[in-house]
Design a protein around this motif. Structure first.
Motif, PDB file in Angstrom:
ATOM      1  N   ALA A  37       0.831  -1.204   0.000  1.00  0.00           N
ATOM      2  CA  ALA A  37       0.000   0.000   0.000  1.00  0.00           C
ATOM      3  C   ALA A  37       0.866   1.255   0.000  1.00  0.00           C
ATOM      4  N   LYS A  38       1.931   1.201   0.794  1.00  0.00           N
ATOM      5  CA  LYS A  38       2.829   2.364   0.884  1.00  0.00           C
ATOM      6  C   LYS A  38       3.513   2.629  -0.459  1.00  0.00           C
ATOM      7  N   ASP A  40       2.355   1.698  -3.443  1.00  0.00           N
ATOM      8  CA  ASP A  40       1.354   2.190  -4.397  1.00  0.00           C
ATOM      9  C   ASP A  40       1.027   3.657  -4.133  1.00  0.00           C
ATOM     10  N   GLY A  41       0.899   3.970  -2.857  1.00  0.00           N
ATOM     11  CA  GLY A  41       0.585   5.354  -2.479  1.00  0.00           C
ATOM     12  C   GLY A  41       1.691   6.315  -2.878  1.00  0.00           C
ATOM     13  N   GLN A  43       3.528   6.215  -5.404  1.00  0.00           N
ATOM     14  CA  GLN A  43       3.443   6.539  -6.842  1.00  0.00           C
ATOM     15  C   GLN A  43       2.498   7.715  -7.090  1.00  0.00           C
ATOM     16  N   LEU A  44       1.564   7.931  -6.182  1.00  0.00           N
ATOM     17  CA  LEU A  44       0.630   9.057  -6.303  1.00  0.00           C
ATOM     18  C   LEU A  44       1.103  10.266  -5.497  1.00  0.00           C
ATOM     19  N   GLY A  45       2.278  10.133  -4.913  1.00  0.00           N
ATOM     20  CA  GLY A  45       2.817  11.247  -4.132  1.00  0.00           C
ATOM     21  C   GLY A  45       2.531  11.148  -2.645  1.00  0.00           C
ATOM     22  N   PHE A  46       1.912  10.056  -2.208  1.00  0.00           N
ATOM     23  CA  PHE A  46       1.637   9.866  -0.774  1.00  0.00           C
ATOM     24  C   PHE A  46       2.872   9.212  -0.157  1.00  0.00           C
ATOM     25  N   ILE A  47       3.862  10.021   0.090  1.00  0.00           N
ATOM     26  CA  ILE A  47       5.169   9.479   0.469  1.00  0.00           C
ATOM     27  C   ILE A  47       5.369   9.435   1.986  1.00  0.00           C
ATOM     28  N   SER A  48       6.281   8.558   2.367  1.00  0.00           N
ATOM     29  CA  SER A  48       6.574   8.387   3.785  1.00  0.00           C
ATOM     30  C   SER A  48       7.437   9.529   4.307  1.00  0.00           C
ATOM     31  N   ASP A  49       7.185   9.902   5.551  1.00  0.00           N
ATOM     32  CA  ASP A  49       8.007  10.930   6.188  1.00  0.00           C
ATOM     33  C   ASP A  49       9.265  10.328   6.795  1.00  0.00           C
TER      34      ASP A  49
END
Lengths: 120, 227
Positions: A37-38, A40-41, A43-49
């Motif tokens: 999930a991380k 895939d996310g 790739q949409l710019g939902f990146i980990s801090d």
């Protein structure tokens, strides 16, 4: 789309009926699902801090050895009266002071070569 | 038990207001509610710190992207409803919260910038559904609409049509821009405890909030029936 209240505005009768159903429970997903999930996310710019891998301690940078700009390097240690002796030598032999200094360096190099060959 | 998450990569769209209105309405209906405040500014924690918080609303703060899964898990075990209010930013915290979500609500205003970001949010929900191997129900809600007018701008109308055309459900009720909602954050408490605000304004706001909460429950119910 209207904000006008078209629904009953009183107490929500159906609220309590949602609780108590174990079929609704979502178990925390396993590590591989979280990672997928991380990924895939991201790739949409939902990146980990958080950094992906713990940062390795940074080793101090070693200074590269620079080639000497002045390969003919002399250290002269002057004793009291050396300066006067050089001036006197130049006067007595009618030589320029620079010429005397060159002569002195020639003698020094000859001496160093002799010492080096003696050590070998 | 159901986990309702409010998300949008854009800030200022009304996520926190929607979360508070929903929590107040559910609590008013007698349900226990845990609100997970995952916004680093902790606006809901601040609201909870003001006087007048109903006893059946608990607010917990959580900003760690990995720990949020366990926080939601613990919350769903002790409350009838869990509401997760995320920050207005695209982050892995959003992704992880979605993995624990029954219904995702995406607030959006009638502007092009908002709709672009809402589209990103819907995509992220779909991807999280795929990763979690289960359907995560979702819906959009128009927010900060003019309270006094029911006429949409051309842009808003076009965006609403675009959302509908993409097969995305939007809640029938919009959350209006209201001073009463701002007063809730300033004074704390509920609609019933607000002071210095005309009763008619409070009643209109209360009706708007109840209608919104009703739509959320209907959507949740439909999602459960479809699952």
């Amino acid at each position: 789309m209207s904000d006008k209240a078209t629904k009953p505005g009183g107490r929500l009768a159906g609220v309590t009926s949602f609780g108590g159903n174990d079929g609704d429970y979502i178990a925390p997903p396993p590590r591989e699902v979280r990672d997928k999930a991380k990924q895939d996310g991201a790739q949409l710019g939902f990146i980990s801090d958080k950094p992906a891998v713990p940062e390795a301690p940074v080793a101090p940078k070693k200074r590269a050895r620079q080639p000497s700009q002045y390969p003919d390097h002399y250290n002269l240690r002057l004793r009291e009266g050396d300066r006067e002796r050089l001036d006197d030598y130049a006067y007595r032999h009618r030589m320029a002071k620079g010429e005397v200094f060159g002569l002195m360096l020639d003698l020094l190099e000859t001496e160093e070569r002799r010492k080096a060959s003696a050590n070998e | 038990m159901p986990v309702i998450t409010l998300l949008s990569p854009k800030g200022g769209v009304g996520k926190t207001t929607a979360a508070l209105l929903l929590a107040l309405e559910l609590a008013d209906g007698g349900a226990s509610v845990v609100v997970v405040d995952a916004d680093p500014n902790f606006p809901l924690v601040k609201w909870a710190g003001l006087p007048g918080r109903p006893e059946n609303i608990e607010v917990v703060q959580e900003v760690d992207e990995d720990a949020i899964i366990d926080t939601i898990d613990a919350a769903q075990k002790r409350a009838r409803f869990v509401i997760v209010d995320l920050e207005g930013r695209a982050s892995a915290r959003v992704t992880n919260a979605l993995l624990m979500t029954h219904l995702a609500i995406v607030p959006m205003q009638g502007s092009v910038l908002d709709s672009d970001q809402a589209a990103r949010a819907f995509q992220s929900i779909r991807r999280a559904s795929t990763a979690a191997r289960r359907e995560i129900a979702f819906a959009g809600v128009f927010t900060r609409t003019p309270a006094s007018s029911r006429i949409r701008s051309r842009v808003s109308q076009q965006i609403a049509e675009g959302v509908e055309g993409a097969g995305i459900t939007t809640l029938p009720t919009s959350i209006a821009e209201r001073t009463v909602y701002r007063s809730l954050f300033a004074q704390g408490g509920t609609f019933a405890t607000l002071e210095g605000t005309p009763a008619a304004s409070i009643e209109s706001a209360r009706a708007n909030a109840a209608s919104f909460a009703h739509d959320v429950l209907e959507t949740l119910s439909a999602a459960r029936a479809g699952a």
